[in-house]
Motif scaffolding. Structure first.
Motif, PDB file in Angstrom:
ATOM      1  N   ILE A   1       0.841  -1.204   0.000  1.00 53.28           N
ATOM      2  CA  ILE A   1       0.000   0.000   0.000  1.00 53.28           C
ATOM      3  C   ILE A   1       0.871   1.248   0.000  1.00 53.28           C
ATOM      4  N   GLU A   2       1.899   1.250   0.856  1.00 56.55           N
ATOM      5  CA  GLU A   2       2.797   2.411   0.948  1.00 56.55           C
ATOM      6  C   GLU A   2       3.480   2.703  -0.389  1.00 56.55           C
ATOM      7  N   LYS A   3       3.822   1.646  -1.123  1.00 52.78           N
ATOM      8  CA  LYS A   3       4.502   1.799  -2.411  1.00 52.78           C
ATOM      9  C   LYS A   3       3.515   1.921  -3.581  1.00 52.78           C
ATOM     10  N   GLU A   4       2.214   1.975  -3.250  1.00 47.62           N
ATOM     11  CA  GLU A   4       1.148   2.108  -4.244  1.00 47.62           C
ATOM     12  C   GLU A   4       1.179   0.969  -5.259  1.00 47.62           C
ATOM     13  N   MET A   5       1.471  -0.219  -4.771  1.00 49.01           N
ATOM     14  CA  MET A   5       1.513  -1.405  -5.625  1.00 49.01           C
ATOM     15  C   MET A   5       0.156  -2.103  -5.713  1.00 49.01           C
ATOM     16  N   ILE A   6      -0.733  -1.811  -4.750  1.00 53.35           N
ATOM     17  CA  ILE A   6      -2.072  -2.393  -4.741  1.00 53.35           C
ATOM     18  C   ILE A   6      -3.071  -1.297  -4.379  1.00 53.35           C
ATOM     19  N   SER A   7      -4.336  -1.562  -4.672  1.00 54.36           N
ATOM     20  CA  SER A   7      -5.367  -0.537  -4.448  1.00 54.36           C
ATOM     21  C   SER A   7      -6.028  -0.642  -3.081  1.00 54.36           C
ATOM     22  N   HIS A   8      -5.868  -1.787  -2.402  1.00 54.17           N
ATOM     23  CA  HIS A   8      -6.538  -1.975  -1.122  1.00 54.17           C
ATOM     24  C   HIS A   8      -5.724  -2.936  -0.264  1.00 54.17           C
ATOM     25  N   ASN A   9      -5.943  -2.884   1.038  1.00 54.99           N
ATOM     26  CA  ASN A   9      -5.260  -3.788   1.965  1.00 54.99           C
ATOM     27  C   ASN A   9      -6.242  -4.879   2.396  1.00 54.99           C
ATOM     28  N   PRO A  10      -6.017  -6.126   1.978  1.00 54.52           N
ATOM     29  CA  PRO A  10      -6.973  -7.202   2.289  1.00 54.52           C
ATOM     30  C   PRO A  10      -6.901  -7.694   3.734  1.00 54.52           C
ATOM     31  N   CYS A  11      -5.969  -7.156   4.508  1.00 51.15           N
ATOM     32  CA  CYS A  11      -5.800  -7.631   5.889  1.00 51.15           C
ATOM     33  C   CYS A  11      -6.613  -6.837   6.905  1.00 51.15           C
ATOM     34  N   LEU A  12      -7.338  -5.818   6.441  1.00 53.92           N
ATOM     35  CA  LEU A  12      -8.005  -4.911   7.378  1.00 53.92           C
ATOM     36  C   LEU A  12      -9.239  -5.516   8.046  1.00 53.92           C
ATOM     37  N   ASP A  13      -9.949  -6.366   7.350  1.00 53.59           N
ATOM     38  CA  ASP A  13     -11.221  -6.887   7.874  1.00 53.59           C
ATOM     39  C   ASP A  13     -11.113  -8.391   8.119  1.00 53.59           C
ATOM     40  N   VAL A  14     -10.133  -8.771   8.947  1.00 55.71           N
ATOM     41  CA  VAL A  14      -9.884 -10.194   9.201  1.00 55.71           C
ATOM     42  C   VAL A  14      -9.864 -10.439  10.706  1.00 55.71           C
ATOM     43  N   SER A  15     -10.669 -11.389  11.151  1.00 56.01           N
ATOM     44  CA  SER A  15     -10.691 -11.749  12.574  1.00 56.01           C
ATOM     45  C   SER A  15      -9.758 -12.922  12.814  1.00 56.01           C
ATOM     46  N   LEU A  16      -9.042 -12.855  13.923  1.00 51.44           N
ATOM     47  CA  LEU A  16      -8.100 -13.915  14.290  1.00 51.44           C
ATOM     48  C   LEU A  16      -8.604 -14.649  15.533  1.00 51.44           C
ATOM     49  N   PRO A  17      -8.202 -15.908  15.699  1.00 50.79           N
ATOM     50  CA  PRO A  17      -8.594 -16.628  16.917  1.00 50.79           C
ATOM     51  C   PRO A  17      -8.026 -15.939  18.151  1.00 50.79           C
ATOM     52  N   LYS A  18      -8.791 -15.953  19.222  1.00 45.94           N
ATOM     53  CA  LYS A  18      -8.350 -15.314  20.456  1.00 45.94           C
ATOM     54  C   LYS A  18      -7.080 -15.984  20.974  1.00 45.94           C
ATOM     55  N   GLN A  19      -6.106 -15.158  21.351  1.00 40.11           N
ATOM     56  CA  GLN A  19      -4.843 -15.708  21.835  1.00 40.11           C
ATOM     57  C   GLN A  19      -5.028 -16.336  23.209  1.00 40.11           C
TER      58      GLN A  19
END
Length: 366
Positions: free
Chosen positions: A150-168
């Motif tokens: 994203i910082e280098k403008e190589m992609i249009s969106h960040n797919p990691c923003l709306d991802v839930s992880l198992p509780k640690q």
């Protein structure tokens, strides 16, 4: 012979040749570019840069984003980050990506990765029965790759923003009881290399820090020990590992620990029969953690402690300090934690027990 998926070949003149897509003609035919090197590693680095350059050309000329896949982008990122990270970190990143990310996501075009793909990746890790902590660490690495894109403008969106992880899961620390510690120390004092156990119990040193400990790190006059390095086995692949002597685990791990009279006597006795640079050595080289662990298991078995591991010695050290009413900030510094909050997170249960005991004392006094 080509290495799978990399388009790198060994030539008859003993040089390595790497091939990349340079452009496409109007009829759709691919025009290839080539890089050369005298080692596979050098050629691979040149090829990664050319693939990245091609991605940029495609982006500017065709008005779209990076054309490479996740594996190519990840490898490029590692080479860019390499000068600013530790060798052990670089190797760990390589290993994690090759083992846990590329098999599921490596061939996917970077720009086409959606949140559903990342969620699928997390499910893939869960199906592998990885711990929640491992999943969080892997996700942090993947998120860093996409954030950089994203910082280098190589992609249009960040797919990691709306991802839930198992509780640690918070693992309960199980230190040795005082009686168990005394039993273990009694055996360690008469067994070969038992000093490694005593140093861990009385100074909270990690196993890699014990292996890397040099005599020059010990100031007998000032009664202090400097923790500066760690010795560890690094994963180069799923089957190959190498030993490496490097800087301490983190900046905060680089610390100074006061030496008690008991530790001074122990270290002075060790020095009498040791002409190596390292406190614990084999043929002049650091005693590797596997060997330290081997001696530990022999000693703990003789002490009748069949279900303990070496890292519990460090937790035992911290617990004895808590029982002695040492402040959290002092314990954090002695352990080399990044913050007092990290110490509180790790020893929350023990700290709570101490608070409860303190309140009981207060009530009795009232």
């Amino acid at each position: 012979m080509s290495r799978r998926g990399e388009n790198i070949y060994k030539r008859k003149d003993q040089r390595w040749e790497g091939r990349y897509i340079k452009s496409r003609r109007e009829n759709g035919k691919i025009q290839y570019g080539y890089v050369y090197g005298y080692t596979y590693k050098d050629t691979k680095e040149k090829l990664l840069l050319k693939k990245y350059e091609y991605g940029n050309i495609q982006k500017s000329s065709a008005n779209h984003y990076y054309s490479g896949n996740v594996a190519t982008w990840s490898q490029f990122c590692l080479e860019k980050w390499k000068p600013s990270i530790k060798v052990s970190t670089y190797n760990t990143y390589q290993y994690k990506l090759a083992k846990y990310v590329f098999p599921h996501l490596g061939n996917q075009l970077l720009e086409e990765v959606k949140s559903t793909h990342i969620k699928g990746l997390v499910e893939y890790w869960e199906n592998l029965k990885l711990s929640s902590r491992t999943i969080h660490l892997l996700f942090q690495l993947v998120r860093r790759l996409f954030k950089y894109a994203i910082e280098k403008e190589m992609i249009s969106h960040n797919p990691c923003l709306d991802v839930s992880l198992p509780k640690q899961e918070v693992k309960k620390i199980t230190p040795l009881s005082l009686l168990e510690q005394r039993r273990l120390e009694a055996v360690a004092k008469r067994e070969k290399n038992g000093e490694t156990i005593i140093l861990a119990l009385h100074m909270g040193l990690r196993i890699g820090e014990i292996s890397a400990l040099k005599w020059e790190n010990i100031d007998f006059d000032k009664k202090i020990l400097h923790v500066k390095e760690t010795y560890q086995r690094l994963n180069n692949s799923e089957v190959n590992t190498t030993l490496a002597l490097g800087s301490a685990k983190t900046h905060s791990s680089n610390r100074v620990i006061p030496l008690t009279d008991q530790m001074l006597v122990l270290l002075r006795n060790l020095k009498k029969s040791n002409r190596s640079s390292f406190v614990f050595q084999v043929k002049g080289k650091p005693m590797e953690p596997r060997l330290v662990t081997y001696y530990f298991h022999k000693i703990r078995a003789k002490a009748g402690l069949n279900h303990i591991h070496f890292h519990q010695l460090r937790h035992t050290f911290a617990t004895r300090l808590l029982e002695s009413k040492v402040t959290i900030s002092s314990i954090s510094e002695l352990l080399g934690h990044r913050s007092t909050q990290m110490t509180l997170d790790v020893y929350a249960g023990t700290v709570l027990d101490e608070k409860y005991s303190s309140l009981k004392v207060m009530e009795q006094a009232i």
